[in-house]
Design an enzyme around this catalytic site. Structure first.
Site, PDB file in Angstrom:
ATOM      1  N   CYS A   7       0.580  -1.439   0.355  1.00 21.14           N
ATOM      2  CA  CYS A   7      -0.167   0.074  -0.005  1.00 21.14           C
ATOM      3  C   CYS A   7       0.544   1.306   0.228  1.00 21.14           C
ATOM      4  O   CYS A   7       0.607   1.712  -0.869  1.00 21.14           O
ATOM      5  CB  CYS A   7      -1.347   0.145   1.323  1.00 21.14           C
ATOM      6  SG  CYS A   7      -0.019   0.150   2.542  1.00 21.14           S
TER       7      CYS A   7
ATOM      8  N   GLU B   1      -6.592   1.115  -4.241  1.00 23.48           N
ATOM      9  CA  GLU B   1      -5.329   1.153  -2.989  1.00 23.48           C
ATOM     10  C   GLU B   1      -4.850  -0.606  -3.573  1.00 23.48           C
ATOM     11  O   GLU B   1      -5.396  -1.165  -4.546  1.00 23.48           O
ATOM     12  CB  GLU B   1      -6.310   0.070  -1.403  1.00 23.48           C
ATOM     13  CG  GLU B   1      -7.439  -1.171  -2.177  1.00 23.48           C
ATOM     14  CD  GLU B   1      -8.128  -0.883  -0.441  1.00 23.48           C
ATOM     15  OE1 GLU B   1      -7.579  -0.307   0.630  1.00 23.48           O
ATOM     16  OE2 GLU B   1      -8.880  -1.437  -0.804  1.00 23.48           O
TER      17      GLU B   1
ATOM     18  N   HIS C 225      -1.979   0.758   6.715  1.00 23.22           N
ATOM     19  CA  HIS C 225      -2.442   0.856   5.822  1.00 23.22           C
ATOM     20  C   HIS C 225      -3.350   2.391   5.094  1.00 23.22           C
ATOM     21  O   HIS C 225      -4.063   3.183   5.606  1.00 23.22           O
ATOM     22  CB  HIS C 225      -4.102  -0.076   5.198  1.00 23.22           C
ATOM     23  CG  HIS C 225      -4.124  -0.603   3.940  1.00 23.22           C
ATOM     24  ND1 HIS C 225      -3.817  -0.697   3.121  1.00 23.22           N
ATOM     25  CD2 HIS C 225      -5.636   0.085   3.565  1.00 23.22           C
ATOM     26  CE1 HIS C 225      -4.465  -0.604   1.791  1.00 23.22           C
ATOM     27  NE2 HIS C 225      -5.385  -0.338   2.402  1.00 23.22           N
TER      28      HIS C 225
END
Length: 378
Positions: free
Chosen positions: A99, A169, A157
């Site tokens: 990420c 993402e 994240h």
């Protein structure tokens, strides 16, 4: 959930056994249904933010790879096993991003600068943020390109907001980069705006107009010619303040041919090929509409001839290009000197004239004899 760097493994052996108990660089607790569209889905974002969104969207379908995207320079890399998730066992075979690696890559492509090197926790606390938004604010104040984060106490994240309740993402091992609905419940921690990505370009000075560029590695020049010295380079699309435009050197690039150049607020020139809009920009004045100023003290006015005539920083055709005359014009000559011999248009001459702006022009392109009468030697 901890989020720290671990060592790479080589030849299938994980270096540093202690990392086996550590969690992934980016982990999320719940799956979300993907959306096939990927673009800036709301107005208001700057050209930089939109470029970051485009760069992230260009990676749709690329593997999530734990630790991917954290090489010496931003870009996809092979990942490695996170030590706990069976889905991560093949990450060392998958070229891709985790990420934070995806976010790093996106803003590197947009700015040409490695602004977001590090984990998602590092990015959340980055000094590159120009605005912060709490979890309680939800998506209301967000613009495309803003970074959304998850984690309680420690961020695990990050994703790029697209607008309209969507984000792009790198989700988790075993999946590919995707668009998904935003998740503002659970341990959603808030968002940041990367410095400069939400600040509109100020209105241009001098009655110009703001336009968007496109493409990457676009250069502006000191004169309207690809042979002129480079003034600036745009790593990605950006906004520019155009003062005027004129017909000058014809350029062929990206499948287009155009002889129109725009003069920007800093005095540099950009071929209109890389400015969004028609070949001749609507509502922008012609730079050639201004009369040549009268000769300064100690100079005399002379007429040029020919088309595509260049002036140089030194009396040599190998010196940097300073000016470009698409058509015959009037120039103010201060003095002249014998320098590099030039052959052009059927003439050979070693005389050069220095103009009032300090640039030099071979006398071949000045109407009159090879050595201009009444002009002193430099």
């Amino acid at each position: 959930m901890k989020n720290i760097r671990t060592r790479r493994r080589t030849g299938g052996a994980l270096l540093g056994a202690g990392v086996l108990a550590l969690s992934a660089w980016c982990g999320v607790p719940a799956h979300a249904a993907p959306d096939a569209s990927c673009a800036a889905l709301a107005p208001g974002a700057s050209a930089t933010a939109q470029a970051a969104v485009s760069a992230a969207c260009a990676q749709i379908g690329v593997w999530y790879s734990w630790g991917g995207g954290h090489g010496a320079t931003p870009g996809a890399t092979y990942g490695y096993y996170d030590g706990s998730d069976p889905d991560s066992l093949h990450d060392d075979e998958r070229m891709g991003f985790d990420c934070s690696g995806l976010v790093r890559h996106a803003y590197y492509q947009a700015t040409g600068k490695d602004l977001l090197n590090g984990t998602s926790d590092d990015q959340f606390h980055s000094s590159q943020s120009s605005a912060r938004f709490s979890a309680a604010q939800g998506t209301g104040p967000l613009l495309p390109g803003d970074l959304m984060f998850w984690g309680s106490g420690h961020i695990h994240h990050v994703a790029l907001y697209l607008g309209d309740g969507q984000m792009v993402e790198a989700y988790e091992s075993g999946t590919r980069i995707r668009v998904a609905p935003v998740r503002t419940g659970g341990d959603y921690a808030g968002a940041i705006r990367v410095d400069g990505s939400g600040t509109p370009t100020p209105p241009p000075a001098g009655g110009g107009a703001t336009f968007e560029t496109w493409g990457t590695g676009v250069r502006t020049r000191s004169a309207p010619s690809v042979r002129a010295s480079v003034v600036d380079t745009f790593a990605g699309p950006t906004q520019v303040s155009v003062q005027c435009q004129e017909h000058a050197e014809s350029v062929s690039a990206e499948g287009y041919t155009n002889d129109v150049w725009s003069r920007l607020a800093d005095g540099s020139w950009l071929t209109n090929i890389y400015v969004k809009g028609p070949a001749w920009l609507p509502g922008v004045a012609d730079c050639g509409g201004t009369d040549v100023p009268p000769p300064a003290a100690g100079s005399t006015a002379h007429q040029t001839w020919g088309t595509g005539v260049r002036t140089h920083g030194e009396p040599s055709v190998n010196a940097a290009v300073v000016g470009y005359f698409a058509q015959p014009t009037t120039v103010n000559v201060v003095c002249q000197a014998h320098a590099q011999e030039v052959t052009a248009e059927g003439y050979t001459n070693d005389a050069w004239s220095r103009l009032t702006d300090g640039s030099w022009l071979t006398n071949i392109y000045l109407k009159g004899p090879a050595w201009l009468p009444g002009v002193p030697t430099c």
